[in-house]
Enzyme design. Sequence first.
Site, PDB file in Angstrom:
ATOM      1  N   GLU A  94       0.828  -1.204   0.000  1.00 15.37           N
ATOM      2  CA  GLU A  94       0.000   0.000   0.000  1.00 15.37           C
ATOM      3  C   GLU A  94       0.866   1.259   0.000  1.00 15.37           C
ATOM      4  O   GLU A  94       1.832   1.363   0.753  1.00 15.37           O
ATOM      5  CB  GLU A  94      -0.888  -0.014   1.247  1.00 15.37           C
ATOM      6  CG  GLU A  94      -1.803   1.189   1.389  1.00 15.37           C
ATOM      7  CD  GLU A  94      -2.547   1.197   2.719  1.00 15.37           C
ATOM      8  OE1 GLU A  94      -3.574   1.886   2.812  1.00 15.37           O
ATOM      9  OE2 GLU A  94      -2.095   0.515   3.675  1.00 15.37           O
TER      10      GLU A  94
ATOM     11  N   LYS B 277     -10.380   2.901  -1.352  1.00 14.59           N
ATOM     12  CA  LYS B 277     -10.428   2.151  -0.092  1.00 14.59           C
ATOM     13  C   LYS B 277     -11.721   2.433   0.672  1.00 14.59           C
ATOM     14  O   LYS B 277     -12.070   3.585   0.934  1.00 14.59           O
ATOM     15  CB  LYS B 277      -9.207   2.514   0.746  1.00 14.59           C
ATOM     16  CG  LYS B 277      -9.014   1.703   2.025  1.00 14.59           C
ATOM     17  CD  LYS B 277      -7.682   2.073   2.647  1.00 14.59           C
ATOM     18  CE  LYS B 277      -7.394   1.311   3.928  1.00 14.59           C
ATOM     19  NZ  LYS B 277      -6.050   1.648   4.460  1.00 14.59           N
TER      20      LYS B 277
ATOM     21  N   CYS C 188      -5.469  -2.793   2.697  1.00 19.74           N
ATOM     22  CA  CYS C 188      -5.108  -2.801   4.115  1.00 19.74           C
ATOM     23  C   CYS C 188      -6.312  -3.027   5.032  1.00 19.74           C
ATOM     24  O   CYS C 188      -6.804  -4.144   5.108  1.00 19.74           O
ATOM     25  CB  CYS C 188      -4.343  -1.537   4.468  1.00 19.74           C
ATOM     26  SG  CYS C 188      -3.338  -1.697   5.978  1.00 19.74           S
TER      27      CYS C 188
END
Length: 297
Positions: free
Chosen positions: A43, A116, A153
């Site tokens: 990431e 995200k 993540c």
Amino acid sequence: MRTLTVAALQMACGSSRADNFDRMEQLIRRSAASGAQLIVSQELFADRYFCQDESPRHFDLAEEFSTSSVVQRFSSLARELNVVLPISFFERAGQSYFNSLTVADSDGSLRGLYRKSHLPEGPGYEEKYYFLPGDTGFQVFTTSAGAVGVGICWDQWFPECARSLALCGAEILCYPTAIGSEPPDPTYDTSAHWQRVMQGHAAANMMPVVAANRVGREVGASSEVTFYGSSFIADGTGALVAVADRESETILTATFDLEQLDLARSSFGLFRDRRPDLYGNLAMLDGHRSGHTATEG
């Protein structure tokens, strides 16, 4: 038989974006030379993990999707090496900012955009200061390597994300990551928990998982984080087939037969026997279908 060789990369990120680009490129080149077709990097690898601190100056790191130096360089590399690359980058869209990812196919074309969905907020991981929650929904990217589902993540802790990607046709789940120590308590180590939750995604959806984390100690203005690496690849039963250590720059690889995995999913019944009619409370913040329930005393 439809085989796919995947790679997970981990490295430490420094203060020079140019150096980070060069080092990541070398890892990708080495992975491609070893036969990897889908190569997963960590990431926000272009920079140090700036989300440790709340600082307006870090917004200068964001780039428009159409002109992103990260996307342009690594999509060109994907085309040159004939590989598929998920590319994590800090996106600016007008007055909004996102923790975003695109996937460059083996011809260099970009297969879409994912922002995200789940954002952490806490000491050392101040992502809600920088990013808006993603508005793209979960994305499965159709590529020459197969149907690639990607979370970023914190997304990886949520089984709803993995299952949504599986239901949308993903054949493999990939998680670019930046996770390490917890500044309030450096002795608290989440690495084993982190691995196990994604092994569960692999087992529950009967598809491989590739997790790529960074390593190294990064010191911010108000905290420091030691990223614990431990990148891994799990098979369709959740078993670990390749695991990195906590400190080294590493390339992990594994090969899977996507056709055989598809047959196993079809015959095992995990998707056939689902009961979506019973899952409505998953869409409610408090778990109730029709508001709060009263408790009589």
